[in-house]
Design a protein around this motif. Structure first.
Motif, short mmCIF file in Angstrom:
data_model
loop_
_atom_site.label_atom_id
_atom_site.label_comp_id
_atom_site.label_asym_id
_atom_site.label_seq_id
_atom_site.Cartn_x
_atom_site.Cartn_y
_atom_site.Cartn_z
N CYS A 176 0.88 -1.19 0.04
CA CYS A 176 0.07 0.13 -0.02
C CYS A 176 0.92 1.35 -0.14
O CYS A 176 2.17 1.06 0.34
CB CYS A 176 -0.79 -0.03 1.33
SG CYS A 176 -0.07 0.35 2.90
N GLU A 177 0.29 2.43 -0.11
CA GLU A 177 0.76 3.71 -0.19
C GLU A 177 1.67 3.87 1.33
O GLU A 177 3.01 4.49 1.20
CB GLU A 177 -0.35 4.78 -0.34
CG GLU A 177 0.08 6.09 -0.07
CD GLU A 177 1.22 6.77 -1.22
OE1 GLU A 177 0.94 5.85 -2.46
OE2 GLU A 177 1.56 7.83 -1.24
N THR A 178 1.24 3.47 2.17
CA THR A 178 1.78 3.79 3.52
C THR A 178 3.12 2.75 3.75
O THR A 178 4.01 3.42 3.93
CB THR A 178 0.90 3.47 4.85
OG1 THR A 178 -0.16 4.25 4.57
CG2 THR A 178 1.55 3.41 6.07
N CYS A 179 2.98 1.71 3.13
CA CYS A 179 4.11 0.66 3.31
C CYS A 179 5.30 1.28 2.26
O CYS A 179 6.53 1.34 2.79
CB CYS A 179 3.76 -0.64 2.89
SG CYS A 179 3.02 -1.59 4.27
N ARG A 180 4.84 1.68 1.14
CA ARG A 180 5.57 1.99 0.17
C ARG A 180 6.51 3.16 0.77
O ARG A 180 7.70 3.45 0.50
CB ARG A 180 5.02 2.30 -1.18
CG ARG A 180 4.85 0.99 -1.97
CD ARG A 180 4.47 1.30 -3.50
NE ARG A 180 2.89 1.58 -3.49
CZ ARG A 180 2.93 2.76 -3.91
NH1 ARG A 180 3.84 3.45 -4.57
NH2 ARG A 180 1.49 3.32 -4.18
N ARG A 181 5.89 4.24 1.02
CA ARG A 181 6.43 5.48 1.78
C ARG A 181 7.43 5.11 2.83
O ARG A 181 8.40 5.89 3.06
CB ARG A 181 5.60 6.53 1.83
CG ARG A 181 4.99 6.80 0.46
CD ARG A 181 3.40 7.84 0.74
NE ARG A 181 3.79 9.17 1.68
CZ ARG A 181 2.85 9.72 2.59
NH1 ARG A 181 1.78 8.93 2.47
NH2 ARG A 181 3.24 10.95 3.02
N VAL A 182 6.79 4.33 3.75
CA VAL A 182 7.88 4.11 4.79
C VAL A 182 8.95 3.27 4.43
O VAL A 182 10.24 3.73 4.75
CB VAL A 182 6.97 3.11 6.03
CG1 VAL A 182 8.18 2.49 6.95
CG2 VAL A 182 5.94 3.81 6.62
#
Ligand SMILES: [Zn+2]
Length: 321
Positions: A67-73
């Motif tokens: 997801c967006e959150t995982c990718r950004r982290v």
């Protein structure tokens, strides 16, 4: 904390060679406490494991990895995951205070924020500045600390954290392995000629460059993710300049650490020679070489002209032979 019944979130499952630590962190991610300490030797992947754990803590799907959150982290650009690394030889009081300040901020997007502080074994006199905040952070802040060992200065902090041990990884990066081998071969190769000195110094510095490759690859990924995000949000370049400055500092720091590690491997090789020496003369030559290597290590800190330092050292080692 580990339980065989806990499903491993994909983002943690992607961490290789750390099954036990991953199982413990998967269980921890379900109801996290205020602070974790990831302990393991250099090269165990402490930082990557800490970032994957942070993704599992923030991801709305429990650590899907996509997801967006995982990718950004994982890309190092999520505002609620802060990674702090020392800039000098140890963590300074100023850096510790900055961590305390950052930990008091509320999360900007996620339900919680994660503060990753690396190499806590180098905390030294900065430990008291951190202790109170780590044992009782503001609600919603999770500390993830990493360290190679529990150094005397950090014993109290360690006692306030849930400890997760990382296994040493057997397969060292090929660059690092070749680099260490090159140093241990120096005693057999120095012959007192200027040509050998120049050749060896160039080889060792080239080897140092190649050990930075894994870091450079990671940084390129971070920069690409940050650039894409800046474009998406129409941001100006200030954040990117900060990131590039941080990358330069990281490279300088790793470079110095690698050179120190190389000198330590070389000194160890000469100590082996001292033990194996068959005459008084051989003992004296090896002892002189160890002293020259130690001095070069101190010189590196005072006056970091690596090429000159190395050449001077190799000339001395050639004379000692
Ligand atoms: Zn996710």
């Amino acid at each position: 904390v580990s339980s065989p019944a806990v499903a491993i979130p994909p983002v943690l499952g992607a961490v290789s060679g750390q099954d036990r630590a991953v199982a413990a962190l998967a269980a921890a991610a379900r109801s996290p406490v205020h602070a974790y300490l990831l302990l393991g030797p250099p090269g165990a992947g402490k930082r990557d494991t800490a970032v994957a754990f942070a993704a599992a803590l923030l991801c709305p799907n429990g650590g899907c990895g996509t997801c967006e959150t995982c990718r950004r982290v994982l890309g190092g650009v999520h505002p609620d995951v802060v990674v702090r690394e020392r800039t000098g030889a140890s963590i300074t009081v100023g850096e510790a205070r900055e961590v305390v300040r950052l930990s008091a901020r509320s999360p900007s997007e996620a339900a919680r924020k994660v503060l990753i502080l690396t190499e806590l074994h180098l905390v030294g006199p900065a430990a008291p500045a951190l202790l109170k905040t780590i044992e009782e952070p503001v609600p919603g802040t999770v500390f993830v600390l990493t360290a190679e060992t529990v150094s005397p200065e950090m014993v109290t902090i360690a006692s306030r954290c849930v400890r997760v041990d990382l296994a040493p990884r057997t397969a060292e990066a090929p660059e690092a392995e070749a680099w260490r081998r090159a140093w241990t071969e120096v005693p057999a190769r120095v012959d007192g000629t200027g040509a050998t000195v120049a050749l060896l110094a160039a080889e060792l510095l080239e080897g140092c460059e190649s050990t930075l490759e894994p870091l450079r690859r990671r940084q390129a990924g971070e920069l690409a993710a940050a650039t894409a995000r800046a474009k998406e949000l129409g941001e100006r370049g200030a954040g990117l300049r900060d990131l590039e400055e941080r990358h330069r500092r990281q490279q300088r720091r790793i470079r110095t650490d690698e050179l120190k590690a190389g000198l330590a491997a070389l000194a160890a090789e000469y100590r082996n020679r001292m033990v194996a020496a068959r005459s008084e003369g051989e003992v004296r030559a090896a002892a002189a070489a160890v002293a020259a290597v130690d001095e070069a290590g101190r010189e590196l800190v005072r006056n970091p002209n690596e090429s000159l330092m190395l050449q001077a050292l190799l000339v001395r080692l050639g004379r000692a032979e």
